[in-house]
Scaffold this motif. Structure first.
Motif, PDB file in Angstrom:
ATOM      1  N   ARG A 165      37.303  59.299  19.192  1.00 53.98           N
ATOM      2  CA  ARG A 165      37.641  60.302  20.211  1.00 53.98           C
ATOM      3  C   ARG A 165      37.632  61.706  19.590  1.00 53.98           C
ATOM      4  N   GLU A 171      35.094  65.018  20.222  1.00 57.64           N
ATOM      5  CA  GLU A 171      35.576  66.365  20.532  1.00 57.64           C
ATOM      6  C   GLU A 171      34.872  67.395  19.652  1.00 57.64           C
ATOM      7  N   GLY A 216      32.424  70.393  20.963  1.00 55.26           N
ATOM      8  CA  GLY A 216      32.798  71.775  20.669  1.00 55.26           C
ATOM      9  C   GLY A 216      31.683  72.609  20.073  1.00 55.26           C
TER      10      GLY A 216
END
Length: 224
Positions: free
Chosen positions: A40, A44, A48
């Motif tokens: 997870r 991210e 980003g």
């Protein structure tokens, strides 16, 4: 004209600081995801990267505007040129953080392999190099820039330590070879982040002294 140029250069510096902070965070999270196999968190980091790319584009556009509208000379010209190069290096560091995060995703379903003990040390050193290189740019501190350049030797040493440990683990247990290759790749990406931080520090030396020191032997910077 001079007042506008000073204002634009200050704004450019703030943009670089914001981009550097985001990139440093990406490196930290990517390495943490690698150590814990946190998919997870890795995703991210990957998501980003869009924001990092957008920041680079903004900085490049603003640099071009400064060059076109203000026609800077001497140190102001070098500062603008350095900002262009620094933004490019920061974007590449962000890309390398993404590459590390992608290695975490690739590890899903492979036999467990504990991250080498030195990989956190390597990540800490290269993140510190990025932070110190940007600080040197902001404060025009040539000694700090040269410390970053010398730190690249420590990053190389830790990278070699990580690789040696991974090779040993893969020799002892062939089942972890696939995971080991991903770890090997991630360690290489961390080492390359250190190289880009060194590039930024060399840009700072150029900004202050007007001297291009890229590819200069590391023993030549002054002590301190």
């Amino acid at each position: 004209m001079a007042k506008h140029l000073a204002r634009d250069l200050e704004a450019l510096q703030r943009q670089l600081l914001g981009m550097a902070s985001r990139v440093e965070e990406s490196v930290y999270h990517a390495t943490k995801a690698l150590e814990t196999r946190d998919v997870r968190l890795a995703r991210e980091v990957i998501a980003g990267d869009v924001a990092v790319d957008a920041l680079e584009n903004e900085i490049l556009e603003d640099c071009l505007k400064i060059l076109a509208l203000n026609q800077p000379v001497a140190v102001d010209l070098r500062k603008t040129a350095a900002a262009l190069s620094i933004a490019t290096n920061l974007e590449r560091i962000g890309d390398l953080a993404v590459e590390i995060a992608e290695r975490v995703v690739a590890l899903v379903g492979t036999p467990g392999l504990e991250a080498p003990g030195a990989i956190r040390g390597l990540a800490d050193v290269v993140a510190s190099m990025v932070r110190q290189a940007i600080d040197a740019f902001v404060s025009l501190d040539i000694r700090q820039a040269e410390r970053v350049i010398r730190l690249d030797d420590e990053a190389d040493r830790l990278h070699a330590e990580v690789i040696d440990e991974l090779v040993g683990k893969m020799k002892r247990d062939p089942e972890v070879v696939e995971a080991g290759v991903s770890m090997f790749s991630a360690a290489r990406h961390l080492e390359r982040i250190g190289d880009h931080a060194t590039n930024i520090a060399e840009d700072v030396v150029y900004l202050i002294e007007g001297e291009i020191v890229r590819h200069r032997p590391k023993s030549s910077p002054r002590g301190g």
